[in-house]
Scaffold this motif. Sequence first.
Motif, PDB file in Angstrom:
ATOM      1  N   LEU A  31     -17.833  31.476  38.713  1.00  0.00           N
ATOM      2  CA  LEU A  31     -17.231  32.334  37.696  1.00  0.00           C
ATOM      3  C   LEU A  31     -16.476  33.455  38.395  1.00  0.00           C
ATOM      4  CD1 LEU A  31     -16.939  33.343  34.720  1.00  0.00           C
ATOM      5  CD2 LEU A  31     -19.115  34.568  35.069  1.00  0.00           C
ATOM      6  N   VAL A  32     -15.176  33.596  38.085  1.00  0.00           N
ATOM      7  CA  VAL A  32     -14.363  34.628  38.730  1.00  0.00           C
ATOM      8  C   VAL A  32     -13.614  35.444  37.690  1.00  0.00           C
ATOM      9  CG1 VAL A  32     -14.062  33.285  40.855  1.00  0.00           C
ATOM     10  CG2 VAL A  32     -12.361  33.079  39.023  1.00  0.00           C
TER      11      VAL A  32
ATOM     12  N   LEU B 193     -15.543  25.641  43.416  1.00  0.00           N
ATOM     13  CA  LEU B 193     -16.116  26.595  44.358  1.00  0.00           C
ATOM     14  C   LEU B 193     -15.169  26.956  45.492  1.00  0.00           C
ATOM     15  CD1 LEU B 193     -18.728  28.162  44.932  1.00  0.00           C
ATOM     16  CD2 LEU B 193     -19.473  26.234  46.319  1.00  0.00           C
ATOM     17  N   VAL B 194     -14.584  25.961  46.137  1.00  0.00           N
ATOM     18  CA  VAL B 194     -13.771  26.243  47.320  1.00  0.00           C
ATOM     19  C   VAL B 194     -12.491  26.980  46.961  1.00  0.00           C
ATOM     20  CG1 VAL B 194     -12.484  25.203  49.200  1.00  0.00           C
ATOM     21  CG2 VAL B 194     -14.753  24.376  48.643  1.00  0.00           C
ATOM     22  N   ALA B 195     -11.819  26.536  45.885  1.00  0.00           N
ATOM     23  CA  ALA B 195     -10.600  27.234  45.456  1.00  0.00           C
ATOM     24  C   ALA B 195     -10.921  28.678  45.096  1.00  0.00           C
ATOM     25  CB  ALA B 195      -9.973  26.508  44.271  1.00  0.00           C
TER      26      ALA B 195
ATOM     27  N   GLN C 126      -9.642  32.335  47.132  1.00  0.00           N
ATOM     28  CA  GLN C 126      -8.982  33.469  46.475  1.00  0.00           C
ATOM     29  C   GLN C 126      -9.838  34.732  46.525  1.00  0.00           C
ATOM     30  OE1 GLN C 126      -5.950  33.075  45.950  1.00  0.00           O
ATOM     31  NE2 GLN C 126      -5.908  30.832  46.090  1.00  0.00           N
ATOM     32  N   VAL C 127     -11.168  34.550  46.562  1.00  0.00           N
ATOM     33  CA  VAL C 127     -12.057  35.704  46.727  1.00  0.00           C
ATOM     34  C   VAL C 127     -11.805  36.348  48.084  1.00  0.00           C
ATOM     35  CG1 VAL C 127     -14.467  36.402  47.078  1.00  0.00           C
ATOM     36  CG2 VAL C 127     -13.864  34.933  45.151  1.00  0.00           C
TER      37      VAL C 127
ATOM     38  N   ARG D 125      -7.835  38.089  45.639  1.00  0.00           N
ATOM     39  CA  ARG D 125      -7.087  37.837  44.405  1.00  0.00           C
ATOM     40  C   ARG D 125      -7.977  37.678  43.190  1.00  0.00           C
ATOM     41  NH1 ARG D 125      -2.204  33.714  46.244  1.00  0.00           N
ATOM     42  NH2 ARG D 125      -1.278  35.106  47.809  1.00  0.00           N
ATOM     43  N   VAL D 126      -9.246  37.363  43.409  1.00  0.00           N
ATOM     44  CA  VAL D 126     -10.226  37.320  42.325  1.00  0.00           C
ATOM     45  C   VAL D 126     -11.556  37.843  42.865  1.00  0.00           C
ATOM     46  CG1 VAL D 126      -9.201  35.370  41.038  1.00  0.00           C
ATOM     47  CG2 VAL D 126     -10.898  34.924  42.849  1.00  0.00           C
ATOM     48  N   ARG D 127     -12.471  38.128  41.947  1.00  0.00           N
ATOM     49  CA  ARG D 127     -13.827  38.540  42.327  1.00  0.00           C
ATOM     50  C   ARG D 127     -14.812  37.522  41.771  1.00  0.00           C
ATOM     51  NH1 ARG D 127     -14.178  43.138  39.759  1.00  0.00           N
ATOM     52  NH2 ARG D 127     -13.270  44.283  41.515  1.00  0.00           N
TER      53      ARG D 127
END
Length: 318
Positions: free
Chosen positions: A126-127, A202-204, A208-209, A213-215
């Motif tokens: 979850l991001v 998960l990997v994508a 980005q984490v 770019r996302v949390r």
Amino acid sequence: MIQRRLLLAAAPSLLAAPALAQSWPDRPIRLIVGFPAGSVTDSLARMIAEPLGRELGQPVVIDNRPGGNGVVGTMALKGAAPDGHTVGILSVTNGALNTYLVRNLGYDPIRDFTPIGFLAEAPYVLVVNPNNPARTTADLMEQARRRPGALTFSHGNASSLIGTELMNRTAGVSMLPVPVRGGPDALTEVMAGRIDCTLTDLVAGLTQVRDGRVRALGVTSREPTPLAPDIPPIARDVPGFELIVWFGVSAPANTPAPVVSRFNAALEKVLGSAELRERLGRLGYAPRSMPPTEWQRFLQGQITDLTRLAREVGLEPS
């Protein structure tokens, strides 16, 4: 005399089976993926394609056919020749959930395909956009409680949709679904700040984490994943929540048994490779092999269980 005639009549087919197994494959094998490049299904397919091709003696070529939550690609698989040179990946979305969520679905995952074997399972993460103040799943759920119906989540496949709706129901909140073309697009919408959150592969998500770019707020497995042990399970803040996505390989109906047997043996050898298992583990996949009959039983059980779950969370066919 009658028995002798029956044996003579059966002889050509008895001889043909070993010959078919030895001659197949005699050209490249097409592996249909019903989701776009960069999706979780596509990533897994590309990981196994090269070693599987080496084992079978012919290249395994990925054929992405995205659209309709996997329907476009799965229909292409259904219409392919049953000669073992075209196979496809059935996932939790196109292999199970679509049977309930898609009205007038043009295929039956059990009747229209020949099972070959299981591949792997994996969690989602979850991001949210980094500008979102939420630091935990509990924070996000509190936002949703304070603003009923205001928060949005993007989904590019049915498993992400049902996972978030399950989280909605379990946590007693209401976030609004926004459908997009595939998992990569769902993640892009969150990175751009147009959507509040998504369940992504998960990997994508972790890529980005790391890039800021996302949390990441939580993983959908009941236990932390070794790939990111610092990300807690969503179940810590939403007790009882769990979602695991899975993948298997099937062929068009009536694919010859000798071909299926040899394909499954090659698949099991590939999945048993310590090197490949380590590589898949780095991407969040847990490989698991199954004989065709067990894969078929698993698939039927998932159709039953996920249909019940979709009904429980209030999803309606469209």
